[in-house]
Design a protein around this motif. Structure first.
Motif, PDB file in Angstrom:
ATOM      1  N   HIS A 323       0.823  -1.203   0.000  1.00 17.84           N
ATOM      2  CA  HIS A 323       0.000   0.000   0.000  1.00 17.84           C
ATOM      3  C   HIS A 323       0.866   1.265   0.000  1.00 17.84           C
ATOM      4  N   ALA A 324       1.933   1.263   0.795  1.00 13.78           N
ATOM      5  CA  ALA A 324       2.802   2.433   0.865  1.00 13.78           C
ATOM      6  C   ALA A 324       3.520   2.664  -0.463  1.00 13.78           C
ATOM      7  N   PHE A 325       3.930   1.606  -1.116  1.00 17.07           N
ATOM      8  CA  PHE A 325       4.632   1.695  -2.399  1.00 17.07           C
ATOM      9  C   PHE A 325       3.689   2.256  -3.465  1.00 17.07           C
ATOM     10  N   ALA A 326       2.470   1.719  -3.511  1.00 22.09           N
ATOM     11  CA  ALA A 326       1.500   2.209  -4.491  1.00 22.09           C
ATOM     12  C   ALA A 326       1.208   3.685  -4.275  1.00 22.09           C
ATOM     13  N   ASP A 327       1.059   4.090  -3.029  1.00 22.51           N
ATOM     14  CA  ASP A 327       0.789   5.503  -2.731  1.00 22.51           C
ATOM     15  C   ASP A 327       1.958   6.390  -3.143  1.00 22.51           C
ATOM     16  N   GLY A 376      11.744  -6.538  -0.226  1.00 24.13           N
ATOM     17  CA  GLY A 376      13.071  -5.930  -0.132  1.00 24.13           C
ATOM     18  C   GLY A 376      13.024  -4.467   0.246  1.00 24.13           C
ATOM     19  N   LEU A 377      11.818  -3.898   0.308  1.00 24.85           N
ATOM     20  CA  LEU A 377      11.653  -2.511   0.705  1.00 24.85           C
ATOM     21  C   LEU A 377      11.573  -2.386   2.227  1.00 24.85           C
ATOM     22  N   ASN A 378      11.779  -1.195   2.722  1.00 22.50           N
ATOM     23  CA  ASN A 378      11.522  -0.877   4.129  1.00 22.50           C
ATOM     24  C   ASN A 378      11.280   0.626   4.216  1.00 22.50           C
ATOM     25  N   GLU A 379      10.934   1.104   5.398  1.00 24.60           N
ATOM     26  CA  GLU A 379      10.586   2.520   5.553  1.00 24.60           C
ATOM     27  C   GLU A 379      11.738   3.444   5.178  1.00 24.60           C
ATOM     28  N   ARG A 380      12.970   2.954   5.331  1.00 24.12           N
ATOM     29  CA  ARG A 380      14.130   3.800   5.041  1.00 24.12           C
ATOM     30  C   ARG A 380      14.347   3.950   3.543  1.00 24.12           C
ATOM     31  N   VAL A 381      14.258   2.848   2.786  1.00 25.09           N
ATOM     32  CA  VAL A 381      14.606   2.906   1.362  1.00 25.09           C
ATOM     33  C   VAL A 381      13.400   3.176   0.460  1.00 25.09           C
ATOM     34  N   LEU A 382      12.175   2.985   0.967  1.00 25.55           N
ATOM     35  CA  LEU A 382      11.016   3.147   0.082  1.00 25.55           C
ATOM     36  C   LEU A 382      10.937   4.546  -0.524  1.00 25.55           C
ATOM     37  N   PRO A 383      11.116   5.631   0.244  1.00 26.04           N
ATOM     38  CA  PRO A 383      11.085   6.958  -0.384  1.00 26.04           C
ATOM     39  C   PRO A 383      12.161   7.126  -1.455  1.00 26.04           C
ATOM     40  N   ALA A 386      11.020   5.062  -4.550  1.00 25.59           N
ATOM     41  CA  ALA A 386       9.885   5.703  -5.206  1.00 25.59           C
ATOM     42  C   ALA A 386      10.326   6.970  -5.947  1.00 25.59           C
ATOM     43  N   SER A 387      11.205   7.741  -5.329  1.00 24.94           N
ATOM     44  CA  SER A 387      11.691   8.961  -5.975  1.00 24.94           C
ATOM     45  C   SER A 387      12.455   8.626  -7.251  1.00 24.94           C
ATOM     46  N   ALA A 388      13.289   7.586  -7.206  1.00 21.48           N
ATOM     47  CA  ALA A 388      14.060   7.200  -8.374  1.00 21.48           C
ATOM     48  C   ALA A 388      13.138   6.716  -9.490  1.00 21.48           C
ATOM     49  N   ILE A 389      12.129   5.935  -9.166  1.00 23.30           N
ATOM     50  CA  ILE A 389      11.194   5.447 -10.173  1.00 23.30           C
ATOM     51  C   ILE A 389      10.438   6.604 -10.797  1.00 23.30           C
TER      52      ILE A 389
END
Length: 393
Positions: A323-327, A376-383, A386-389
């Motif tokens: 859900h966090a990734f999609a958002d 493989g995601l976590n709260e630290r790397v997800l932003p 997402a920014s890179a994508i």
């Protein structure tokens, strides 16, 4: 003799792993290799596994062989885990289980067994499917056909196309189904769709072959097995390959199980004897340690409760990440399909060129197909991811 051999290219996933390890950037992110990772980016040993191993080390008295079928206690526990406690198939003697070296061992032994039953066996696999399905099944001599599964535009199950293609399958053909957490897409059949597939399989006289590699990591142990259990109750024969790598974290222990379901107890006994002969001619007997861990956990109420609690936490964490990734990707498109999918994997639907830019410019690694390991995601790397994508889109 060896000089006639040609050098083969490395497996793409293993090559990606090697390239990632050689990357010296401190902020690199691995979303390619299919292992569960916690918030710190580690693949942990589960607490129940630690305790089970401690008990085994203190109480183990022998390193003798376990026999071609493996440990009876493990096999019985896996039958109940996969099919459910009190399942009439187990009670009526229509089911047998053998311990195998990982889910790969289960898949290959099933393929060898099916070819023994019918030398020109055809097995239908999803497009796309896990890359290793092809060499494991085809290497045993099975004829491989493909049926459409994923709509590449919506990244959802293309159910009508799947059914239309499987209607052309012939009686005696084998249909490979993903029990849950479809690899590589994360797009699963609903229970209603499982019921339609069961009706088609019965009507056409097909043999269902279910790969259950991720039970417990989609929506929970029972929910993930609901489709498989329904199908098992409708058909006379069925094959299931199960893995303990993900839901017990026993990747390197190579622990799996192969389940046969037959029309009668007598047929099942004969089929199992043939399967054990196949096992004997390949690896003879399975390794014991991983299966002993699983048996210890599943046969102890306290350990099982602890394991289920931790597994449930892993499942909830993956769902939350989806859900966090999609958002986080919403500003550049509709990625709601990621939240609706289940398990560790999803396709992002971006181009190979964009995948290459993510790797070269941002140190973010995924398969060229854009399959990502959400775990493989976590709260630290997800932003960061997402920014890179967003930047390459």
């Amino acid at each position: 003799m060896f000089e006639a051999l040609e050098h083969l290219p490395q497996d793409p996933i293993l090559q990606l792993m090697q390239t990632f390890r050689a990357d010296t950037r401190p902020d690199k992110v691995d979303l390619g290799i299919g292992v569960y990772k916690d918030d710190e980016g580690n693949t942990p040993i589960m607490t129940a596994v630690h305790e089970a191993e401690r008990r085994l080390l203190e109480g183990e008295t022998t390193k003798s062989y376990v026999g071609p079928a493996g440990a009876a206690g493990f096999n019985d526990a896996m039958a109940r885990l996969i099919l459910g406690d009190g399942n009439s198939l187990i009670r009526d003697g229509r089911t047998s289980v053998i311990q195998t070296p990982g889910g790969c061992g289960a898949l290959r032994m099933a393929a060898e067994f099916l070819r023994l039953c019918q030398r020109d066996t055809t097995v239908w696999v999803t497009t796309p499917t896990w890359a290793n399905h092809m060499p494991l099944l085809g290497g045993a001599g099975l004829n491989i056909r493909e049926y459409p599964y994923l709509n590449r535009e919506t990244l959802t199950v293309n159910f009508s196309a799947m059914l239309d293609t499987l209607k052309s399958a012939k009686a005696g053909d084998v249909v490979l189904l993903h029990g849950c957490c479809h690899n590589p897409s994360g797009a699963d059949l609903t229970l209603d769709q499982w019921q339609v597939v069961a009706e088609l399989i019965q009507c056409k006289g097909l043999l269902p072959f279910v790969d259950m590699a991720y039970q417990g990591l989609g929506e929970g142990l029972d929910a993930d097995a609901a489709g498989l259990r329904y199908l098992a109750g409708q058909v006379p024969e069925m094959v299931v390959a199960a893995s303990c790598s993900k839901n017990f974290g026993l990747y390197r222990e190579r622990t799996g199980a192969l389940v046969l379901i037959s029309a009668t107890e007598a047929i099942n006994k004969a089929a199992t004897s043939q399967l054990l002969s196949v096992v004997r001619s390949h690896y003879s007997m399975p390794p014991a340690h991983g299966a002993a861990i699983v048996e210890t956990i599943l046969d102890d109420d306290e350990l099982r409760a602890e394991w289920q609690l931790e597994l449930g936490g892993m499942c909830e964490r993956i769902l939350g990440l989806r859900h966090a990734f999609a958002d986080a990707l919403a500003p550049v498109g509709d990625f709601g399909f990621i939240a609706r999918q289940r398990g560790m994997f999803s396709f992002l639907g971006i181009t190979p060129e964009q995948v290459g830019r993510l790797r070269e410019e941002h140190g973010i690694y995924m398969l060229e197909s854009s399959r990502v390991n959400v775990a493989g995601l976590n709260e630290r790397v997800l932003p960061q991811v997402a920014s890179a994508i967003r930047s390459v889109m």
